[in-house]
Scaffold this motif. Structure first.
Motif, PDB file in Angstrom:
ATOM      1  N   ALA A 124      82.301  -4.319 -44.493  1.00  0.00           N
ATOM      2  CA  ALA A 124      81.720  -5.483 -43.821  1.00  0.00           C
ATOM      3  C   ALA A 124      82.678  -6.028 -42.762  1.00  0.00           C
ATOM      4  O   ALA A 124      82.260  -6.439 -41.672  1.00  0.00           O
ATOM      5  N   ARG A 177      73.742  -5.503 -35.448  1.00  0.00           N
ATOM      6  CA  ARG A 177      74.233  -4.770 -36.623  1.00  0.00           C
ATOM      7  C   ARG A 177      73.654  -5.320 -37.931  1.00  0.00           C
ATOM      8  O   ARG A 177      73.541  -4.598 -38.916  1.00  0.00           O
ATOM      9  N   LEU A 178      73.351  -6.622 -37.959  1.00  0.00           N
ATOM     10  CA  LEU A 178      72.757  -7.227 -39.143  1.00  0.00           C
ATOM     11  C   LEU A 178      71.252  -7.333 -38.933  1.00  0.00           C
ATOM     12  O   LEU A 178      70.793  -7.899 -37.942  1.00  0.00           O
ATOM     13  N   TYR A 220      77.284  -6.472 -46.724  1.00  0.00           N
ATOM     14  CA  TYR A 220      77.146  -6.957 -45.348  1.00  0.00           C
ATOM     15  C   TYR A 220      77.738  -8.365 -45.231  1.00  0.00           C
ATOM     16  O   TYR A 220      77.650  -9.166 -46.164  1.00  0.00           O
TER      17      TYR A 220
END
Length: 426
Positions: free
Chosen positions: A239, A296-297, A344
């Motif tokens: 992460a 990315r998230l 994450y």
């Protein structure tokens, strides 16, 4: 009409006014406890009163109110330095929090949980900033050691590690003083407390800028390297690399001088790391880019969280600035949380509202809480707000509110924190 005769209690310092039956804990303690200096008493009158309003307004038990007010009186207020005057000209140690102030108080609201009162302080000693203690080296840890008398599970491993790797000691500062002295704010360690009814948790913020000035290593690299040096958990490191890759990009708008990190003072396996960066965000599209780490998230949790960010963004962006100048950006501090429990990073947005009309904050909080169906939380927020303003006869243009932060997770749902600055109530 019955006349109540005023009585006194004989104490070592002389006669003290006895508390009345209907006095609140803050009033009772203020009538019984000694004060070490005029500033100690002034802080009690300001910060103590506002803390009482927050604890009472969020329905802490009377026992918890006494416990935390006693902690405030005996351990926290003595390390806040002088109560700032309006121009902040009486401060010898420039603080990192807000507008050069040593403390703030906030309430965190989460669905299906009781509101949590939080304190953040920038503790300093009487010699901070002088040749004897140029970097305020000792007081933060000494305060934590004192707090172990109340909370024995405070763990010092992470504090000592990041203290050695991210901040500048007195000895190092003396060897690099030409580089250090030019920077006005030298504060490097902030302590924050989440106050539950029966216990509290502590986290520390480290500001690596001064260390960066003397080593030539940028603040973000110092932060990432320091975490990697103590944490080998693959989930956390994975992460962490997502945030590292995003902020290392040439398009990054992050401001190095407002880069910092926090961690819980717990055992490594139970602690969370949080990295903060600030940016002058010029559009909601830029805000979305930070929130998602440039895409990315992904997923429903991220999108539902950004809906709340967008709601606050719209209210703040459309509100006029007190200066009358057109709004060009909104200052936002972005935070990404890492823990072994999630693969994450969890994003959080802190809207910095120092230079806004205070009416913007109630409007934004009201809109958000109504949208979430948080009617009880809204009543709590208004109760605290009314108590704090009425206590000092404040108008709605003073800078009492400093931040509103927003996050969202599948486990916790939405969580919102509203921050106030007790030092503004002068």
């Amino acid at each position: 009409m019955t006349v109540v005769q005023e009585t006194h209690i004989q104490a070592p310092l002389g006669k003290l006014k006895a508390p009345m039956p209907d006095d609140r804990p803050w009033q009772v303690l203020g009538s019984l406890l000694p004060f070490n200096s005029p500033d100690h008493k002034l802080w009690w009158e300001k910060f103590g009163s506002i803390t009482q309003d927050h604890l009472e307004g969020t329905n802490y038990s009377v026992g918890a109110q006494y416990r935390y007010l006693l902690m405030l009186h005996s351990m926290i207020l003595p390390v806040l330095g002088p109560l700032p005057n309006k121009a902040r000209t009486n401060l010898k140690w420039p603080f990192f929090l807000n507008n050069n102030d040593p403390c703030e108080i906030s309430v965190n609201y989460q669905g299906n949980s009781e509101p949590c009162v939080r304190l953040a302080i920038d503790p300093s000693g009487p010699m901070a900033g002088t040749k004897q203690d140029p970097m305020n080296d000792h007081v933060p840890r000494r305060l934590l050691e004192n707090l172990t008398s109340m909370q024995s599970d405070i763990d010092f491993q992470l504090f000592d590690h990041f203290n050695d790797n991210m901040v500048l000691s007195n000895k190092m500062a003396r060897n690099h003083w030409e580089s250090v002295k030019e920077h006005e704010i030298k504060s490097q360690r902030i302590l924050a407390f989440d106050l539950q009814d029966d216990s509290f948790t502590v986290k520390t913020y480290c500001v690596p800028l001064i260390r960066s000035l003397t080593t030539g290593v940028d603040p973000l690299s110092l932060t990432f390297d320091s975490i990697k040096a103590i944490c080998s958990d693959s989930t956390v490191l994975s992460a962490l690399s997502m945030v590292d890759n995003y902020l290392a990009g040439p398009e990054s708008l992050a401001l190095d001088f407002n880069t910092y990190m926090s961690f819980d003072l717990k055992e490594l396996v139970d602690s969370r790391f949080k990295i903060y960066v600030a940016a002058k965000v010029k559009s909601s599209e830029e805000a979305y880019d930070f929130w998602t780490l440039g895409g990315r998230l992904k997923g429903e949790e991220i999108e539902r969280g950004f809906e709340l960010v967008q709601r606050i963004w719209d209210i703040v962006w459309e509100s006029p600035l007190p200066s009358g100048k057109p709004r060009e950006y909104i200052p936002i501090h972005w935070n990404w949380e890492f823990s072994p429990k999630s693969p994450y990073p969890v994003p959080k947005a802190y809207f910095q509202l120092w230079d806004e009309y205070d009416g913007v904050v109630p409007e934004a909080v009201t809109s958000l809480f109504e949208h979430l169906g948080w009617t009880e939380y809204l009543a709590t927020h208004r109760k605290i707000e009314n108590a704090s303003y009425s206590a000092f006869d404040l108008n709605k243009t003073v800078e009492v509110y400093t931040w509103v932060s927003i996050a969202f997770s599948n486990k916790k749902g939405p969580y919102v924190t509203v921050y106030s600055n007790p030092a503004a109530c002068l």
